[in-house]
Design a protein around this motif. Sequence first.
Motif, mmCIF file in Angstrom:
data_model
loop_
_atom_site.group_PDB
_atom_site.id
_atom_site.type_symbol
_atom_site.label_atom_id
_atom_site.label_comp_id
_atom_site.label_asym_id
_atom_site.label_seq_id
_atom_site.Cartn_x
_atom_site.Cartn_y
_atom_site.Cartn_z
ATOM 1 N N PRO A 125 40.531 51.032 10.457
ATOM 2 C CA PRO A 125 41.722 50.672 11.303
ATOM 3 C C PRO A 125 41.302 49.684 12.541
ATOM 4 O O PRO A 125 40.495 50.147 13.160
ATOM 5 N N LEU A 127 42.458 49.612 15.343
ATOM 6 C CA LEU A 127 42.633 50.405 16.535
ATOM 7 C C LEU A 127 41.271 50.947 16.848
ATOM 8 O O LEU A 127 40.785 51.012 17.955
ATOM 9 N N ILE A 128 40.779 51.693 15.539
ATOM 10 C CA ILE A 128 39.497 52.301 15.674
ATOM 11 C C ILE A 128 38.323 51.398 16.287
ATOM 12 O O ILE A 128 37.599 51.732 16.714
ATOM 13 N N ILE A 131 38.635 50.609 19.549
ATOM 14 C CA ILE A 131 38.218 51.859 20.411
ATOM 15 C C ILE A 131 36.705 51.686 20.370
ATOM 16 O O ILE A 131 36.120 51.985 21.508
ATOM 17 N N VAL A 132 35.950 51.663 19.477
ATOM 18 C CA VAL A 132 34.394 51.423 19.640
ATOM 19 C C VAL A 132 34.165 50.242 20.347
ATOM 20 O O VAL A 132 33.172 50.653 21.259
ATOM 21 N N SER A 135 34.784 50.967 24.274
ATOM 22 C CA SER A 135 33.735 52.221 24.713
ATOM 23 C C SER A 135 32.267 51.678 24.657
ATOM 24 O O SER A 135 31.621 51.914 25.924
ATOM 25 N N VAL A 136 32.010 50.446 23.822
ATOM 26 C CA VAL A 136 30.737 50.083 23.983
ATOM 27 C C VAL A 136 30.615 48.821 25.057
ATOM 28 O O VAL A 136 29.634 49.094 25.884
ATOM 29 N N PHE A 137 31.438 47.922 25.124
ATOM 30 C CA PHE A 137 31.379 46.846 25.889
ATOM 31 C C PHE A 137 32.286 46.880 27.257
ATOM 32 O O PHE A 137 32.243 45.953 27.729
ATOM 33 N N GLY A 138 32.938 47.964 27.340
ATOM 34 C CA GLY A 138 34.123 48.087 28.352
ATOM 35 C C GLY A 138 35.101 47.274 28.104
ATOM 36 O O GLY A 138 35.393 46.780 26.853
ATOM 37 N N SER A 216 49.182 47.691 22.694
ATOM 38 C CA SER A 216 48.856 49.212 22.171
ATOM 39 C C SER A 216 47.380 49.552 22.968
ATOM 40 O O SER A 216 47.418 50.683 23.469
ATOM 41 N N PHE A 219 48.153 49.914 26.645
ATOM 42 C CA PHE A 219 48.699 51.174 26.840
ATOM 43 C C PHE A 219 47.660 52.347 26.671
ATOM 44 O O PHE A 219 48.056 53.324 27.518
ATOM 45 N N LEU A 220 46.801 52.318 25.818
ATOM 46 C CA LEU A 220 45.745 53.323 25.836
ATOM 47 C C LEU A 220 45.049 53.458 26.760
ATOM 48 O O LEU A 220 44.205 54.462 27.269
ATOM 49 N N GLY A 221 45.020 52.441 27.837
ATOM 50 C CA GLY A 221 44.038 52.345 28.918
ATOM 51 C C GLY A 221 42.749 51.942 28.601
ATOM 52 O O GLY A 221 41.695 51.702 29.370
ATOM 53 N N LEU A 222 42.511 51.105 27.220
ATOM 54 C CA LEU A 222 41.449 50.642 26.796
ATOM 55 C C LEU A 222 41.316 48.985 26.914
ATOM 56 O O LEU A 222 40.587 48.345 26.242
#
Lengths: 281, 306
Positions: A125, A127-128, A131-132, A135-138, A216, A219-222
């Motif tokens: 997905p 969104l996943i 997320i990756v 988390s890796v690149f900021g 989204s 919203f998730l803070g990412l």
Amino acid sequence: MRIKSYSIPTFILVLIISFLLIVVLSILAPVFFPIDLGATKLTARLLPPSFMEGGKAEFFLGTDNLGRDFMIRLFYGTRNSLFIAFAGLVISAVLGTLLGVLTGLYKGLLDSIVSFLVDVKLSIPSLIISIVCASVFGSSKLIMILIIGLTGYPSFTRLARGQTIQLKEANFMESSRALGASKLRIVFEHVLSNISSPMIVHATMKISSFILLESSLSFLGLGIQPPDVSLGLMVSAGRDYLISSWWLSIIPSVVIVLIVVQVSMIGDWLRDQMDPKLKNS
Amino acid sequence: MSAFIVKRLAKALFTIWFVLTLVFLLTRLTGDPTTWLLPDDASATVRAELRVSLGLDRPIVEQYTDYVSALFTGDMGKSYHYLRPVGELFAERAGPTLTLAAISFALAILFGVPIGIIAAVNRNSLLDRFTMGISIAGYTIPSFVFGILMIFLFSLQLRLLPSGGMSTPLHYIMPLLTLTVDSVANIARLTRSSMLDVLRQEYLDSARAKGAGERVVIYKHALRNALIPVVTVIGLHLGTMIGGTVVVETVFAFPGIGSLLVTAAQYRDFPVIQYGVMIVATTVILVNLLVDLSYGLLDPRIRDNF
């Protein structure tokens, strides 16, 4: 696309104009309201909109938890959300179309690799993946644009590839080849110009999903990080004040829905114009 | 048929391997995790100790082989943030997420497909317009907005439902609704358009000419053909739904895998991210494999060509 100006229904015209208005206002936000997004005014915290009880005329939509003018932030937030969605759209459309045309014209190894990558993309997905990447690149605007661009291209590739394969059979392509047209000329003059209408329609329909992905993530803070602002981030920040100051979350929510509805309806209408067979389906 | 299954299975396994390797390489791109796990003034010995305890001191090839073999052993190392075995974290949170996703997936199919069929058969009726109106709302309202509107209405104004957590069945109602509305809308819209395509086809007229009743024509002749694209999209939709649980769990402070992944991303907790992606990718790929194999059940022509 053969859309005659007089054939645009009033309703669609209203949608297009109101959407363009939102775009122009958000582009010009820094001109109208040259403010520092980080500046706070703690004496004016959580003021309600001016039309509600307790509101002040100077803040039309009230202020947020740090006393910042909510309407101005809304303009800046819309500006960021739209900018990221559009920039992501350009990347995914250009990359996807290019890969689609190339793999449609020349089968072989490239085709196998690209279709494998499209399959991989479809199995995780968006969104996943985001997320990756976050988390890796900021998280920054550039990263978000790249995430949207790189997760959004497969549908463009599929469409462009299918359209190109259909075109390959057309007589004029054969004549052009027989006349000795170069490969580049075939791609730019024949293929791209012939598949541009469906690609443009597809792009219009994709904008809304990119706006949704951006909001989204924020919203998730990412996604967009404070003190910068985006619509999704505003909804998230207002969540803690739902009891006392509900508008902080609800107003940006309404703006997101409004933009997405406008863009989707314009996209649907464009598609129907292109291919009346698809109407009502 | 069996050659087809083997080929599809091999491709599915290769895809899973590719995704895992990609995530492994990506998470190794960012350099030394101890730079953001420890305060800036931490001493070199402390850093070295942490590296040993997280297994980051070993050669990268060894880390990779461990990582791949964890697929079979389930030992995915320790979370950087919680400092607990990753498998344990996921085991704790898998239940609520699976319950949420499974019920929602089932509801989406149970409601989406019949609504789509009814809307297509009664095309342009009030019911059709109503369901399509709802379905447009379903895909234009992002789930976090929908969730917040529900919290505002049902928790804060009407005080009927709890706004977060998962201790009672009541806690599941709003997350389920939020997750399901979008899926029902999607599946209903697709079923409707697929059904409309099939209803136009001439073989239905010949079925009618042979004296088949309208019910038989629609539910036996038309539905089976209309379901093939629907089943494909339902398979692909599972991925979207997993993405949806991430958002829904965050909105409703629901302690599941989705909210774990979001926290992991914020803290750059790579072991958790790796394991999460592995679970998601494997689930989606295997479900889509099943979907591909199910075509044979729906359409004997495909079965014979395997």
